[in-house]
Scaffold this motif. Structure first.
Motif, short mmCIF file in Angstrom:
data_model
loop_
_atom_site.label_atom_id
_atom_site.label_comp_id
_atom_site.label_asym_id
_atom_site.label_seq_id
_atom_site.Cartn_x
_atom_site.Cartn_y
_atom_site.Cartn_z
N LEU A 162 43.35 33.42 53.45
CA LEU A 162 42.04 33.54 54.09
C LEU A 162 41.53 32.19 54.56
O LEU A 162 40.82 32.11 55.56
CB LEU A 162 41.05 34.16 53.10
N THR A 166 40.47 32.70 58.45
CA THR A 166 39.11 33.23 58.51
C THR A 166 38.23 32.35 59.39
O THR A 166 38.19 31.13 59.22
CB THR A 166 38.50 33.32 57.09
N GLU A 171 30.72 37.65 56.92
CA GLU A 171 30.67 37.98 55.50
C GLU A 171 31.89 37.47 54.74
O GLU A 171 31.78 36.94 53.64
CB GLU A 171 30.54 39.49 55.32
N THR A 172 33.08 37.63 55.34
CA THR A 172 34.29 37.19 54.66
C THR A 172 34.27 35.69 54.40
O THR A 172 34.65 35.23 53.32
CB THR A 172 35.54 37.56 55.49
N TYR A 173 33.81 34.94 55.38
CA TYR A 173 33.74 33.49 55.21
C TYR A 173 32.74 33.13 54.10
O TYR A 173 33.01 32.25 53.27
CB TYR A 173 33.33 32.82 56.52
N GLN A 175 31.95 35.00 51.55
CA GLN A 175 32.59 35.37 50.29
C GLN A 175 33.63 34.33 49.88
O GLN A 175 33.78 34.02 48.69
CB GLN A 175 33.22 36.75 50.41
N LEU A 176 34.34 33.81 50.86
CA LEU A 176 35.35 32.79 50.58
C LEU A 176 34.70 31.51 50.05
O LEU A 176 35.18 30.91 49.07
CB LEU A 176 36.15 32.49 51.85
N THR A 209 36.47 36.89 43.16
CA THR A 209 37.64 37.17 43.99
C THR A 209 37.79 38.64 44.36
O THR A 209 38.54 38.97 45.28
CB THR A 209 38.93 36.71 43.28
N PRO A 211 36.00 40.88 46.04
CA PRO A 211 35.80 41.33 47.43
C PRO A 211 36.91 40.89 48.37
O PRO A 211 37.05 41.45 49.47
CB PRO A 211 34.47 40.67 47.82
N LEU A 212 37.70 39.89 47.96
CA LEU A 212 38.71 39.32 48.86
C LEU A 212 40.14 39.64 48.42
O LEU A 212 41.09 39.30 49.13
CB LEU A 212 38.54 37.79 48.91
N THR A 214 43.70 41.11 47.71
CA THR A 214 44.61 41.96 48.50
C THR A 214 45.79 42.45 47.67
O THR A 214 46.65 43.15 48.19
CB THR A 214 45.15 41.17 49.70
#
Length: 288
Positions: A162, A166, A171-173, A175-176, A209, A211-212, A214
């Motif tokens: 990510l 990313t 949102e992903t950023y 969360q990261l 971790t 939400p992210l 895999t």
């Protein structure tokens, strides 16, 4: 039933009729249990001859007395603070009722003996829950401490792709960034030389971790299971010990925590259930 009640409390109007049905089924279950009470007592044989049940209760009492004497909550989390003292209090109560069982039996009063024996068994069971909770938490903390290093490594494996792919927004950023901040704080806490809560640290890794994730790391699901399992067990223990004081809301949340496959959510629900149960106890007294 738990989901229906939760939606009803959240104001979904069409759930009112369904909730009434749940209440009706619960009332019917209570009536059936009440009608079977005499049969259950007869099956246990307490009213006729409590000797065998008394011997069993006294064996459990002696075992728990030894376990309680060996229990120590030093360096454990606040969730079991006072548990050993409560267990000792329960064993004192059990002692009184066991003695009264002997006296009633010797005087030819089997129904009175059965009542005291049931009270003794309840107190012994309560002490068992408390002492078992202390031992379980100690083992869980040891396992959590063991899982922290591989969980940090696993978290890095989850986040690495990510970081390269990313965009610096969205949102992903966010969360990261949050996950990186949590992992940095965890590393500082675990290398500072100061005491820390291994289970709390592992919880922070899992939730940051989740939400992210895999599935690249096999250790993070193991960590999530350990965290959720302890939260659910701790809430269940608390509700069991204080069952007379704990209302419906914590029980509903705890039931949801048991049912969900989302481990971080199960952890959150169980911890909320414990908080609400503690509030009930503060308002209504300890129960027993």
């Amino acid at each position: 039933a738990c989901a229906i009640r939760r939606r009803y409390e959240e104001g979904v109007p069409e759930e009112a009729a369904a909730l009434a049905g749940v209440v009706g089924r619960c009332e019917e279950a209570e009536r059936r249990l009440t009608s079977a009470a005499e049969s259950l007592r007869a099956l246990r044989g307490l009213d006729r001859d409590p000797a065998a049940a008394l011997a069993s209760a006294e064996t459990r009492f002696r075992e728990l007395t030894a376990r309680t004497a060996e229990s120590d909550t030093a360096l454990l989390a606040d969730s079991v603070t006072g548990y050993v003292e409560l267990a000792k209090d329960s064993l004192v109560t059990a002692t009184v009722h066991l003695n009264q069982t002997h006296q009633a039996t010797a005087s030819g009063r089997p129904e009175e003996a059965a009542g005291h024996l049931r009270a003794a068994e309840t107190a012994i069971a309560r002490a068992d829950v408390l002492v078992t909770a202390v031992a379980r938490l100690r083992a869980t903390l040891t396992e959590a401490a063991r899982l922290i290093p591989p969980s940090l490594t696993g978290a890095e494996a989850e986040l690495a792709p990510l970081r390269d792919g990313t965009a610096y927004e969205g949102e992903t950023y966010a969360q990261l960034l949050h996950a990186d901040a949590v992992l940095s704080a965890v590393r500082r806490a675990t290398t500072s030389g100061q005491p820390y809560d291994p289970l709390g640290v592992l919880r922070r890794i899992v939730h940051a971790t989740a939400p992210l994730a895999t599935g690249r790391s096999g250790v993070l699901p193991v960590a999530a299971l350990l965290v959720a399992r302890e939260s659910v067990a701790a809430a269940d223990d608390y509700v069991t010990v204080h069952r007379e004081a704990v209302g419906a809301a914590p029980r509903v949340l705890l039931a949801e925590a048991r049912l969900t496959d989302d481990l971080p959510r199960a952890d959150d629900l169980a911890r909320e259930a414990r908080d609400l149960a503690e509030r009930d106890v503060r308002l209504r007294g300890h129960g027993s």
